[in-house]
Design an enzyme around this catalytic site. Structure first.
Site: not given
Length: 167
Positions: A128, A147
């Site tokens: 991330d 995401d």
């Protein structure tokens, strides 16, 4: 864009454009993750704006780091779940290929899910790096392009369902 199956009178949808969209999501997701891991060390942060940073973070769990503190079984469980969902999405895309918004939603979700599966299988965690924050509320959990595609796909899916119900 349905084509006729030469053995049936039923129209057959073309799966390839939707798989192409999913592949583009995977490509951008993986290229962005490779780039960020080459430019940043774990936890390193670069302020971009007053509400957005780039940061390298690893997530061993699911959304919002759910299950991230478990012993490692979650890597395989979440990967198997995502692969099962991906297979089901491919069946839905094949069956409903002419429903554009529905298929856009599914293709984005498919690409995002597989992008994160690649991370889990290759690294043991999801990479991330997008970090948004609001001073009064603090930082949202870091996330990535996969995401984002999943969230946009879910939003399109909801809009498509609301449109279908209102007809």
């Amino acid at each position: 864009m349905a084509t006729k199956n030469r053995f049936s009178t039923q129209p057959r949808s073309n799966l390839m454009p939707w798989l192409g969209i999913a592949a583009i999501v995977i490509l951008f997701d993986q290229l962005s993750k490779i780039t960020i891991t080459k430019l940043f060390h774990l936890g390193e942060e670069k302020v971009v704006t007053s509400f957005f940073n780039l940061v390298l973070a690893y997530n061993k769990g699911a959304a919002f780091s759910f299950l991230s503190n478990e012993s490692g079984w979650q890597r395989y469980f979440l990967s198997a779940l995502a692969i099962g969902v991906a297979l089901y999405i491919v069946l839905l895309l094949k069956k409903h290929g002419g429903q554009r918004m529905f298929c856009w939603a599914l293709a984005l979700i498919l690409g995002g899910a597989l992008g994160n599966v690649i991370d889990r299988m290759a690294y043991g965690h999801v990479i991330d790096f997008l970090d948004f924050h609001i001073k009064a509320f603090g930082h949202f959990p870091a996330f990535n392009i996969a995401d984002s595609a999943i969230c946009i796909g879910a939003g399109l899916f909801i809009i498509d369902e609301l449109r279908r119900v209102n007809r």
